[in-house]
Design a protein around this motif. Structure first.
Motif, PDB file in Angstrom:
ATOM      1  N   ARG A 103       0.845  -1.193   0.000  1.00  0.00           N
ATOM      2  CA  ARG A 103       0.000   0.000   0.000  1.00  0.00           C
ATOM      3  C   ARG A 103       0.881   1.245   0.000  1.00  0.00           C
ATOM      4  O   ARG A 103       2.000   1.226   0.504  1.00  0.00           O
ATOM      5  CB  ARG A 103      -0.875   0.036   1.259  1.00  0.00           C
ATOM      6  CG  ARG A 103      -1.932  -1.030   1.280  1.00  0.00           C
ATOM      7  CD  ARG A 103      -3.070  -0.611   2.192  1.00  0.00           C
ATOM      8  NE  ARG A 103      -2.990  -1.183   3.517  1.00  0.00           N
ATOM      9  CZ  ARG A 103      -3.714  -0.737   4.553  1.00  0.00           C
ATOM     10  NH1 ARG A 103      -4.524   0.296   4.408  1.00  0.00           N
ATOM     11  NH2 ARG A 103      -3.616  -1.310   5.732  1.00  0.00           N
ATOM     12  N   MET A 104       0.361   2.308  -0.586  1.00  0.00           N
ATOM     13  CA  MET A 104       1.080   3.580  -0.571  1.00  0.00           C
ATOM     14  C   MET A 104       0.843   4.219   0.793  1.00  0.00           C
ATOM     15  O   MET A 104      -0.292   4.369   1.217  1.00  0.00           O
ATOM     16  CB  MET A 104       0.502   4.465  -1.677  1.00  0.00           C
ATOM     17  CG  MET A 104       1.206   5.742  -1.901  1.00  0.00           C
ATOM     18  SD  MET A 104       0.589   6.362  -3.493  1.00  0.00           S
ATOM     19  CE  MET A 104       1.402   7.918  -3.552  1.00  0.00           C
ATOM     20  N   ASP A 105       1.918   4.561   1.466  1.00  0.00           N
ATOM     21  CA  ASP A 105       1.798   5.116   2.809  1.00  0.00           C
ATOM     22  C   ASP A 105       1.853   6.640   2.789  1.00  0.00           C
ATOM     23  O   ASP A 105       2.658   7.231   2.062  1.00  0.00           O
ATOM     24  CB  ASP A 105       2.980   4.641   3.673  1.00  0.00           C
ATOM     25  CG  ASP A 105       2.642   3.395   4.468  1.00  0.00           C
ATOM     26  OD1 ASP A 105       1.712   2.671   4.065  1.00  0.00           O
ATOM     27  OD2 ASP A 105       3.330   3.159   5.485  1.00  0.00           O
ATOM     28  N   PHE A 106       1.025   7.222   3.616  1.00  0.00           N
ATOM     29  CA  PHE A 106       1.108   8.664   3.886  1.00  0.00           C
ATOM     30  C   PHE A 106       1.442   8.795   5.373  1.00  0.00           C
ATOM     31  O   PHE A 106       0.580   9.046   6.190  1.00  0.00           O
ATOM     32  CB  PHE A 106      -0.213   9.356   3.546  1.00  0.00           C
ATOM     33  CG  PHE A 106      -0.531   9.351   2.081  1.00  0.00           C
ATOM     34  CD1 PHE A 106      -1.203   8.286   1.499  1.00  0.00           C
ATOM     35  CD2 PHE A 106      -0.129  10.400   1.272  1.00  0.00           C
ATOM     36  CE1 PHE A 106      -1.481   8.261   0.137  1.00  0.00           C
ATOM     37  CE2 PHE A 106      -0.404  10.400  -0.090  1.00  0.00           C
ATOM     38  CZ  PHE A 106      -1.077   9.325  -0.659  1.00  0.00           C
ATOM     39  N   GLN A 107       2.728   8.549   5.688  1.00  0.00           N
ATOM     40  CA  GLN A 107       3.138   8.613   7.093  1.00  0.00           C
ATOM     41  C   GLN A 107       3.281  10.064   7.508  1.00  0.00           C
ATOM     42  O   GLN A 107       3.587  10.932   6.693  1.00  0.00           O
ATOM     43  CB  GLN A 107       4.453   7.856   7.290  1.00  0.00           C
ATOM     44  CG  GLN A 107       4.311   6.386   6.923  1.00  0.00           C
ATOM     45  CD  GLN A 107       5.388   5.505   7.549  1.00  0.00           C
ATOM     46  OE1 GLN A 107       6.185   5.932   8.368  1.00  0.00           O
ATOM     47  NE2 GLN A 107       5.404   4.239   7.138  1.00  0.00           N
ATOM     48  N   ARG A 108       3.071  10.304   8.797  1.00  0.00           N
ATOM     49  CA  ARG A 108       3.161  11.670   9.296  1.00  0.00           C
ATOM     50  C   ARG A 108       4.601  11.966   9.683  1.00  0.00           C
ATOM     51  O   ARG A 108       5.221  11.196  10.429  1.00  0.00           O
ATOM     52  CB  ARG A 108       2.236  11.875  10.496  1.00  0.00           C
ATOM     53  CG  ARG A 108       0.816  12.199  10.088  1.00  0.00           C
ATOM     54  CD  ARG A 108       0.083  11.044   9.428  1.00  0.00           C
ATOM     55  NE  ARG A 108      -0.277  10.003  10.379  1.00  0.00           N
ATOM     56  CZ  ARG A 108      -0.496   8.729  10.063  1.00  0.00           C
ATOM     57  NH1 ARG A 108      -0.362   8.302   8.818  1.00  0.00           N
ATOM     58  NH2 ARG A 108      -0.825   7.861  10.979  1.00  0.00           N
TER      59      ARG A 108
ATOM     60  N   PHE B 182       3.583  14.943   4.979  1.00  0.00           N
ATOM     61  CA  PHE B 182       3.415  13.509   4.783  1.00  0.00           C
ATOM     62  C   PHE B 182       4.713  12.960   4.211  1.00  0.00           C
ATOM     63  O   PHE B 182       5.307  13.573   3.312  1.00  0.00           O
ATOM     64  CB  PHE B 182       2.296  13.211   3.776  1.00  0.00           C
ATOM     65  CG  PHE B 182       0.915  13.471   4.306  1.00  0.00           C
ATOM     66  CD1 PHE B 182       0.416  12.737   5.376  1.00  0.00           C
ATOM     67  CD2 PHE B 182       0.110  14.443   3.733  1.00  0.00           C
ATOM     68  CE1 PHE B 182      -0.865  12.970   5.870  1.00  0.00           C
ATOM     69  CE2 PHE B 182      -1.164  14.686   4.222  1.00  0.00           C
ATOM     70  CZ  PHE B 182      -1.657  13.946   5.292  1.00  0.00           C
ATOM     71  N   ILE B 183       5.134  11.800   4.712  1.00  0.00           N
ATOM     72  CA  ILE B 183       6.216  11.065   4.059  1.00  0.00           C
ATOM     73  C   ILE B 183       5.490  10.072   3.158  1.00  0.00           C
ATOM     74  O   ILE B 183       4.764   9.199   3.638  1.00  0.00           O
ATOM     75  CB  ILE B 183       7.095  10.319   5.083  1.00  0.00           C
ATOM     76  CG1 ILE B 183       7.600  11.292   6.163  1.00  0.00           C
ATOM     77  CG2 ILE B 183       8.262   9.627   4.372  1.00  0.00           C
ATOM     78  CD1 ILE B 183       8.303  10.605   7.334  1.00  0.00           C
TER      79      ILE B 183
ATOM     80  N   VAL C 184       8.614  13.710   0.354  1.00  0.00           N
ATOM     81  CA  VAL C 184       7.837  14.390   1.380  1.00  0.00           C
ATOM     82  C   VAL C 184       6.861  15.352   0.705  1.00  0.00           C
ATOM     83  O   VAL C 184       7.235  16.041  -0.234  1.00  0.00           O
ATOM     84  CB  VAL C 184       8.834  15.156   2.294  1.00  0.00           C
ATOM     85  CG1 VAL C 184       8.200  16.344   2.934  1.00  0.00           C
ATOM     86  CG2 VAL C 184       9.427  14.229   3.333  1.00  0.00           C
ATOM     87  N   GLN C 185       5.615  15.320   1.155  1.00  0.00           N
ATOM     88  CA  GLN C 185       4.632  16.306   0.654  1.00  0.00           C
ATOM     89  C   GLN C 185       4.337  17.257   1.809  1.00  0.00           C
ATOM     90  O   GLN C 185       3.820  16.845   2.854  1.00  0.00           O
ATOM     91  CB  GLN C 185       3.350  15.577   0.230  1.00  0.00           C
ATOM     92  CG  GLN C 185       2.299  16.480  -0.383  1.00  0.00           C
ATOM     93  CD  GLN C 185       0.950  15.781  -0.519  1.00  0.00           C
ATOM     94  OE1 GLN C 185       0.161  15.762   0.421  1.00  0.00           O
ATOM     95  NE2 GLN C 185       0.684  15.190  -1.667  1.00  0.00           N
ATOM     96  N   LEU C 186       4.719  18.521   1.623  1.00  0.00           N
ATOM     97  CA  LEU C 186       4.515  19.490   2.718  1.00  0.00           C
ATOM     98  C   LEU C 186       3.026  19.682   2.976  1.00  0.00           C
ATOM     99  O   LEU C 186       2.227  19.668   2.043  1.00  0.00           O
ATOM    100  CB  LEU C 186       5.114  20.854   2.340  1.00  0.00           C
ATOM    101  CG  LEU C 186       6.612  20.918   2.145  1.00  0.00           C
ATOM    102  CD1 LEU C 186       7.050  22.374   1.988  1.00  0.00           C
ATOM    103  CD2 LEU C 186       7.351  20.286   3.318  1.00  0.00           C
ATOM    104  N   PHE C 187       2.658  19.851   4.246  1.00  0.00           N
ATOM    105  CA  PHE C 187       1.266  20.176   4.549  1.00  0.00           C
ATOM    106  C   PHE C 187       0.929  21.495   3.861  1.00  0.00           C
ATOM    107  O   PHE C 187       1.721  22.429   3.871  1.00  0.00           O
ATOM    108  CB  PHE C 187       1.062  20.318   6.066  1.00  0.00           C
ATOM    109  CG  PHE C 187       0.911  19.002   6.784  1.00  0.00           C
ATOM    110  CD1 PHE C 187       1.063  17.793   6.126  1.00  0.00           C
ATOM    111  CD2 PHE C 187       0.591  18.984   8.133  1.00  0.00           C
ATOM    112  CE1 PHE C 187       0.904  16.575   6.791  1.00  0.00           C
ATOM    113  CE2 PHE C 187       0.426  17.783   8.812  1.00  0.00           C
ATOM    114  CZ  PHE C 187       0.590  16.571   8.140  1.00  0.00           C
TER     115      PHE C 187
END
Ligand code: AMP
Ligand code: MG
Length: 410
Positions: free
Chosen positions: A347-352, A385-386, A403-406
């Motif tokens: 699964r693709m993770d959107f870790q904090r 999100f990582i 990394v996707q910045l908030f």
């Protein structure tokens, strides 16, 4: 619409997003609003400048305007008039003459340069220029900010405070924009209580609709909050019917799993054309998307982190398209991970994560720790999100990660 729960495996995140975007349409109705009311609306027209900004050559300094050629023969010029902001010099001036000028005042036609008052010696009407000057010194040229006919803002642009100022500076008093979307929010669950109420054994406080309403407000949509609806087929059905009549989009949270009290699927099978998807994302997996008779429907999982992440990564993107907005422009970076990240492939993770600068001056990201889908505080501590691709396994410390910045919605 396909029922992806019955399909083998999980639907890849990108495919879920593109399926969903293919099925939502932008609103077409527009209205004309004064610029004082247009903040955060999406433009339905291109804006081209009706004039030059600034409209005339003007002085950037308090000082003296002159023609540079005058200084070839004599460094002392005769003062013959003044040009003030809003009260320009009306006469003619010749070689050997100069004009007192203030910041923002229109340049006299015969002058091409300005010297600041600190660099001249004044003796009555004799003004002696003490320094060498270049042609055009301290002159702000007409149109140097925006030229007449230049495209300034484009259709699909969401108006910011600065844009409102730009429109005012062009003398534009009203603009054509798309109407606001209306979004209905429904929280399902017998265990949910509103903040302020007493919790009985087994109860929890409802938080999803609060997060979602706040994010939707930032998106600039009208929210109709249906509050908490009990886990009951008829109650959910009547809430969905009423929401569908009033809104462009209906968003529910909870009840999209396959538990005994998960009625969302049965209600929606009754009312509309709904795809239940198991998306290969974490947090998130169960997510419903589809069409009710008058609206589009997003069924978010109940777990607070899952609800928020699926809303942010999927529903918000679709709503933004429905608004005609040019896009969310999320900032994505590649940075070194300072902690090990736990992950299994699939699964693709959107870790904090927390992005920061380490002692060596490098950008690094670290995990916020426990990543459970009920741990809302993990999102509160994070600033990004990582994003780990589906096939990725455990990430050792020191690896580069995406990394996707908030953005402004979180
Ligand atoms: P469900 O998807 O309904 O099975 O819910 C999954 C988990 O999320 C359960 O622990 C619920 O109690 C919790 N949950 C569901 N809806 C909400 C909500 N609106 N606010 C906070 N927690 C919720
Ligand atoms: Mg539930």
């Amino acid at each position: 619409m396909s029922d992806c729960c019955s399909a083998p495996g999980l639907l890849p995140f990108e495919q879920a997003l593109s399926n969903m975007l293919d099925q939502v349409s932008p609103v077409t109705e527009t209205l004309c609003l004064p610029i004082t009311e247009a903040l955060n609306y999406v433009l339905s027209e291109n804006i081209t400048s009706p004039l030059n900004v600034p409209p005339h050559d003007n002085s950037a300094m308090d000082g003296y305007a002159f023609s540079l050629a005058s200084l070839n023969s004599n460094k002392t010029l005769s003062l013959i008039g003044r040009s003030m902001a809003g009260a320009p010099f009306q006469g003619e001036c010749k070689l050997g003459e100069c004009i007192r000028i203030m910041t923002g005042a229109k340049m006299p036609n015969c002058c091409d340069s300005v010297e600041m008052q600190e660099n001249v010696a004044v003796d009555g009407d004799d003004i002696t220029f003490l320094k060498e000057k270049a042609l055009g010194s301290h002159v702000r040229k007409a149109g140097e900010d925006i030229q007449q006919g230049q495209k300034v803002l484009t259709q699909g642009h969401k108006l910011t405070p600065v844009d409102i100022g730009v429109l005012a500076s062009l003398g534009i008093a009203s603009v054509q924009v798309y109407r606001k979307l209306t979004v209905a929010l429904i929280a399902t669950g017998d265990e949910l209580k509103m903040p302020g109420q007493a919790l009985l054994s087994g109860d929890i406080y409802e938080s999803n609709s609060f997060v979602l309403a706040a994010m939707l407000e930032k998106l600039h949509v009208e929210v109709i909050d249906f509050g908490i609806i009990e886990d009951d087929f008829e109650a959910i059905k009547s809430a969905f019917i009423s929401a569908d009549k009033q809104a462009d989009a209906v968003i529910s949270s909870g009840g999209v799993s396959v538990g005994d009290a998960d009625y969302t699927k049965t209600v929606l099978d009754d009312l509309g054309e709904i795809g239940f998807w198991k998306i290969a994302m974490k947090p998130g997996k169960p997510f419903a998307f589809g069409k009710l008779p008058n609206s589009v429907f997003f069924g978010l999982p109940g777990n607070p982190v899952s609800a928020l992440v699926t809303f942010h990564q999927l529903a918000l993107v679709a709503l933004s398209k429905m608004q005609n907005s040019q896009g969310l422009n999320r900032t994505v970076l590649q940075v070194k991970c300072s902690t090990e990240l736990r992950k299994s492939p699939g699964r693709m993770d959107f870790q904090r994560g927390v992005l920061s600068i380490n002692e060596a001056g490098e950008s690094v990201v670290s995990s916020t720790g426990a990543q459970g889908s009920g741990i809302l505080s993990s999102l509160a501590q994070a600033n990004c999100f990582i994003v780990l691709p589906s096939e990725q396994g455990k990430v050792p410390a020191g690896e580069l990660v995406t990394v996707q910045l908030f953005d402004q919605y979180l």
